[in-house]
Design a protein around this motif. Structure first.
Motif, PDB file in Angstrom:
ATOM      1  N   LEU A   1       1.056  -1.639   0.216  1.00 30.25           N
ATOM      2  CA  LEU A   1       0.241  -0.162   0.309  1.00 30.25           C
ATOM      3  C   LEU A   1       0.594   0.872   0.117  1.00 30.25           C
ATOM      4  CD1 LEU A   1      -2.814  -1.018   2.214  1.00 30.25           C
ATOM      5  CD2 LEU A   1      -2.897  -0.407   0.364  1.00 30.25           C
ATOM      6  N   LEU A   2       2.282   1.810   1.212  1.00 31.99           N
ATOM      7  CA  LEU A   2       2.650   2.349   1.113  1.00 31.99           C
ATOM      8  C   LEU A   2       3.300   2.645  -0.971  1.00 31.99           C
ATOM      9  CD1 LEU A   2       4.544   2.033   3.886  1.00 31.99           C
ATOM     10  CD2 LEU A   2       3.282   3.991   3.782  1.00 31.99           C
ATOM     11  N   THR A   3       3.777   1.801  -1.260  1.00 31.76           N
ATOM     12  CA  THR A   3       4.603   1.284  -2.657  1.00 31.76           C
ATOM     13  C   THR A   3       3.751   2.141  -3.678  1.00 31.76           C
ATOM     14  OG1 THR A   3       4.144  -0.446  -2.866  1.00 31.76           O
ATOM     15  CG2 THR A   3       6.325   0.582  -1.934  1.00 31.76           C
ATOM     16  N   LEU A   4       2.548   1.933  -3.599  1.00 29.62           N
ATOM     17  CA  LEU A   4       1.502   2.201  -4.490  1.00 29.62           C
ATOM     18  C   LEU A   4       0.885   3.259  -4.079  1.00 29.62           C
ATOM     19  CD1 LEU A   4      -0.566   1.374  -6.466  1.00 29.62           C
ATOM     20  CD2 LEU A   4      -2.242   0.165  -5.179  1.00 29.62           C
ATOM     21  N   THR A   5       0.307   3.781  -3.088  1.00 34.81           N
ATOM     22  CA  THR A   5       0.144   5.027  -2.761  1.00 34.81           C
ATOM     23  C   THR A   5       1.370   6.474  -3.469  1.00 34.81           C
ATOM     24  OG1 THR A   5      -0.624   4.671  -0.826  1.00 34.81           O
ATOM     25  CG2 THR A   5      -0.264   6.413  -0.769  1.00 34.81           C
ATOM     26  N   GLY A   6       2.932   5.778  -2.682  1.00 29.58           N
ATOM     27  CA  GLY A   6       3.637   6.551  -3.840  1.00 29.58           C
ATOM     28  C   GLY A   6       3.426   7.137  -4.730  1.00 29.58           C
ATOM     29  N   LEU A   7       3.556   5.781  -5.737  1.00 25.38           N
ATOM     30  CA  LEU A   7       3.983   5.655  -6.869  1.00 25.38           C
ATOM     31  C   LEU A   7       2.955   6.757  -7.691  1.00 25.38           C
ATOM     32  CD1 LEU A   7       4.670   5.005  -9.809  1.00 25.38           C
ATOM     33  CD2 LEU A   7       3.527   2.407  -9.678  1.00 25.38           C
ATOM     34  N   ILE A   8       1.240   6.553  -7.164  1.00 23.17           N
ATOM     35  CA  ILE A   8       0.550   7.121  -7.741  1.00 23.17           C
ATOM     36  C   ILE A   8       0.359   8.743  -6.487  1.00 23.17           C
ATOM     37  CG2 ILE A   8      -2.314   7.205  -7.243  1.00 23.17           C
ATOM     38  CD1 ILE A   8      -2.834   4.525  -7.111  1.00 23.17           C
ATOM     39  N   ALA A   9       0.457   9.007  -5.881  1.00 26.15           N
ATOM     40  CA  ALA A   9       0.930  10.496  -5.439  1.00 26.15           C
ATOM     41  C   ALA A   9       1.697  10.984  -6.206  1.00 26.15           C
ATOM     42  CB  ALA A   9       1.224  10.344  -4.080  1.00 26.15           C
ATOM     43  N   GLY A  10       2.875  10.586  -6.632  1.00 32.75           N
ATOM     44  CA  GLY A  10       4.088  11.153  -7.592  1.00 32.75           C
ATOM     45  C   GLY A  10       3.985  10.965  -8.884  1.00 32.75           C
ATOM     46  N   LEU A  11       2.452  10.181  -8.932  1.00 32.21           N
ATOM     47  CA  LEU A  11       1.976  10.171 -11.048  1.00 32.21           C
ATOM     48  C   LEU A  11       1.867  11.684 -10.569  1.00 32.21           C
ATOM     49  CD1 LEU A  11       1.581   6.890 -11.844  1.00 32.21           C
ATOM     50  CD2 LEU A  11       3.603   8.480 -12.703  1.00 32.21           C
ATOM     51  N   ALA A  12       0.956  11.788  -9.738  1.00 35.97           N
ATOM     52  CA  ALA A  12      -0.696  13.259 -10.167  1.00 35.97           C
ATOM     53  C   ALA A  12      -0.178  14.096  -9.909  1.00 35.97           C
ATOM     54  CB  ALA A  12      -1.396  12.792  -8.146  1.00 35.97           C
ATOM     55  N   LEU A  13       1.412  14.425  -8.464  1.00 31.96           N
ATOM     56  CA  LEU A  13       2.146  15.674  -8.236  1.00 31.96           C
ATOM     57  C   LEU A  13       2.726  15.927  -9.697  1.00 31.96           C
ATOM     58  CD1 LEU A  13       3.530  14.875  -5.194  1.00 31.96           C
ATOM     59  CD2 LEU A  13       2.312  16.878  -5.830  1.00 31.96           C
ATOM     60  N   LEU A  14       3.384  14.850 -10.117  1.00 27.54           N
ATOM     61  CA  LEU A  14       3.572  15.326 -11.761  1.00 27.54           C
ATOM     62  C   LEU A  14       3.273  15.513 -12.823  1.00 27.54           C
ATOM     63  CD1 LEU A  14       6.541  14.637 -13.456  1.00 27.54           C
ATOM     64  CD2 LEU A  14       5.873  12.668 -14.095  1.00 27.54           C
ATOM     65  N   ALA A  15       1.772  15.329 -13.048  1.00 26.91           N
ATOM     66  CA  ALA A  15       0.828  15.880 -14.172  1.00 26.91           C
ATOM     67  C   ALA A  15       0.204  16.955 -13.603  1.00 26.91           C
ATOM     68  CB  ALA A  15      -0.668  14.636 -13.483  1.00 26.91           C
ATOM     69  N   ALA A  16       0.507  17.536 -11.867  1.00 29.27           N
ATOM     70  CA  ALA A  16       0.452  18.740 -11.938  1.00 29.27           C
ATOM     71  C   ALA A  16       1.882  20.106 -12.323  1.00 29.27           C
ATOM     72  CB  ALA A  16      -0.031  19.037 -10.605  1.00 29.27           C
TER      73      ALA A  16
END
Length: 624
Positions: free
Chosen positions: A15-30
């Motif tokens: 869950l930690l790694t998956l959350t980090g991957l998704i959150a990072g992608l969201a930040l990159l898109a922003a």
């Protein structure tokens, strides 16, 4: 940390790694790429730290696995700033380890107790009265009361004239045993007759039952740990990966080429495909009534070369049944059975209950007996519909009717003779035996076709009984009169021929089940000890489910191997492309994702595995 704790921990890392991957992608898109790198880095660190600890631990045990490739790829990606690629690898690796943990932990529980039927207290004579005391307080010389249905708590000698015990759980003898005054009563047997007194000869810790408990624990500890299927490919794959990555860096001077090679080489196809295929195999086997406690036993089950079978309750039905009726005089067979069963309705003796069940199965109407008197270990007398009836041992009935004992046809070894007297005359005999399970011969033939090369019979019963019951089955060896520790030695000695499967159902089989590469318990009616010690439990009371179970295990392993080979081949092609600069680290991670999907879809074919040939049909429940 318990097994449940490990599962929860691995789930948290995923869950930690998956959350980090998704959150990072969201930040990159922003448009916040710098913060995204930090989030990805933070998400990778827990997975990488856990992985490094596991690698160090395994190296300390002399094991080298594919985890090293995953650790190198994540570390290299972080060092050279390829945080997104590292995050993708971390998610796939943590997902794979969680799946593997799920596969290994399926249906496996810690052995919290060896046997649910184990007595906790004993009834002791003291000062003219009775008291219930914990087993630890029993000492040699104590006089104990064993009520009907009680499990004998400690080893001792019988004080009563006769005692009737069910010793099948310890000795493998399916028919009840009569013990005379002074005979030894082993702990773990069940009182199948009237209450009797006994004198303890050993304390609880030194008794037979406690010894079996210790044997199970020792056998489980001595079993070699099952290595993961994917790890058998680890050294070669690791060498190829390091060679390609080092060559790409050395020839081009670009460390990113090496990072890309390592990312593509991350062994997610091996880590994911194997547990997926094996978990699917576990599910399919359970669908057919074969509960396999984990991916390790399933894989071993697919490579079995020697099968050792217990007799009583495993190869045979474990319940005495009438095999013939010999009537004398004017009483025909049906009437003989009807009157005997009617009287036996008043008895709780296992043989009496078997006679009653046989009469009910034939649809016979049994009157209620009257004036019933049961002589423990001998027989029952009473009145049925105005007729005087006696049912019991041949000698007991013969004495009552004034006839010499032994005037009946020769009895085959292993059979039990029940005499019936009616109105003062010997009316006939019921011959009872423990029959071979339906489909046993076909099962052995099917298992030989599946690759089992040696089939042995191991029983605590007498040799002549075993030979009579199993004649014509074509065993490669027969070992009779075995104690629990001798069964363990047989299992260990047979390992020279390849992986060994032991099948049993009684308490006496539990140590051998634990010592075997794969232990199989008859779970429908078998003892709790055998079910706990076994790797496989047959949920239906049919031994011929072994064939389909092994076929499903073999097909699951074959699909897992196909996925491994395909995954390695595609990964090597991807590594070569990355070495030539055709794939960046992130592109390599995405290519690896495609490979993952492909091998997982192939592994899921195990959900459609069907046993070869017709599935043994369920036998209808016994009438009652």
């Amino acid at each position: 940390m318990t097994e449940t704790g490990v599962d929860r921990f691995r789930k948290a890392i995923l869950l930690l790694t998956l959350t980090g991957l998704i959150a990072g992608l969201a930040l990159l898109a922003a448009g916040m790429g710098g913060i995204a790198d930090i989030v990805w880095f933070a998400g990778v660190v827990p997975a990488l730290t856990t992985l490094v600890v596991e690698i160090v631990s395994r190296l300390g045990r002399g094991e080298i696995g594919l985890d090293i490739v995953a650790a190198l790829s994540m570390t290299a990606a972080l060092v050279f700033g390829e945080t997104l690629a590292a995050a993708v690898v971390a998610v796939m690796y943590s997902g794979g380890t969680f799946l593997e943990s799920f596969a290994e932990g399926r249906a496996r529980r810690d052995m919290h107790e060896l046997l649910a039927r184990a007595p906790r207290t004993a009834t002791r004579h003291r000062n003219g009265g009775l008291e219930d005391v914990p087993l630890d307080l029993i000492t040699p010389g104590d006089r104990l009361l064993i009520r009907q249905g009680d499990v004998v708590p400690v080893d001792g000698t019988v004080d009563a004239l006769t005692a009737f015990v069910d010793a099948s759980a310890l000795t493998g003898e399916s028919l009840p045993v009569r013990l005379g005054r002074g005979a030894e009563a082993m702990s773990g047997v069940t009182n199948a007759g009237e209450a009797f007194d006994m004198t303890a000869t050993r304390g609880a810790k030194e008794s037979t039952y406690a010894g079996i408990v210790r044997l199970v624990a020792e056998a489980q500890q001595s079993k070699a740990p099952m290595s993961r299927l994917a790890d058998r490919w680890s050294l070669g794959f690791l060498a190829v990966t390091l060679a390609i990555a080092t060559g790409a860096w050395w020839l081009t001077g670009d460390p990113i080429r090496a990072v890309a090679v390592l990312v593509v080489a991350t062994p997610c196809p091996l880590i994911l495909a194997v547990p997926v295929a094996l978990v699917a195999g576990l599910s399919r086997a359970a669908h057919f009534g074969v509960l396999i406690k984990g991916a390790g036993p399933l894989e071993t089950m697919s490579r079995i070369r020697t099968l050792i079978l217990d007799k009583t309750g495993t190869l045979t039905d474990g319940r005495p049944q009438i095999v013939s009726i010999d009537s004398h005089g004017d009483v025909n067979e049906t009437e003989l059975l009807r009157l005997a069963a009617a009287l036996d309705q008043a008895s709780r003796h296992p043989v009496a209950q078997a006679i009653v069940a046989a009469a009910r199965a034939r649809g016979l109407v049994m009157p209620v007996p009257s004036e019933v008197a049961e002589i423990p270990g001998e027989g029952v007398v009473g009145s049925v519909a105005g007729r005087s009836v006696i049912v019991g041992s041949d000698g007991f009935v013969a004495r009552r009717v004034g006839r010499r004992s032994g005037e009946h046809p020769a009895l085959a070894a292993g059979s039990l003779l029940v005499a019936v007297g009616i109105d003062g005359h010997m009316a006939g005999h019921l011959v009872m035996s423990d029959p071979l399970r339906e489909g046993a011969a076909a099962m052995l033939e099917r298992l030989r076709r599946a690759g089992v090369v040696r089939v042995l019979l191991a029983t605590g019963d007498r040799a002549e009984v075993a030979e009579r019951v199993t004649g014509g089955l074509g065993f490669d060896g027969l070992r009779a009169g075995l104690t629990p520790d001798q069964k363990v030695l047989l299992v260990l000695s047979e390992r020279k021929h390849g992986p060994v499967m032991m099948v049993g159902d009684g308490v006496n089989d539990a140590p051998a089940l634990a010592a075997a590469d794969v232990g199989v318990a008859m779970g429908a009616r078998g003892a709790a000890a055998s079910a706990e010690a076994a790797d496989v439990v047959l949920l239906v009371d049919r031994i011929d489910r072994l064939g389909p179970g092994i076929e499903i295990a073999q097909a699951s392993r074959r699909i897992a191997l196909e996925s491994v080979v395909a995954g390695i081949g595609l990964s090597v092609l991807g590594m070569i492309a990355a070495a030539y600069g055709y794939l960046s680290p992130v592109q390599g991670a995405l290519v690896q994702e495609v490979i993952d999907v492909a091998v997982i879809l192939n592994a899921l074919r195990a959900l459609r595995i069907a046993p070869k040939g017709p599935l043994p049909a369920e036998r209808p429940a016994r009438g009652g």
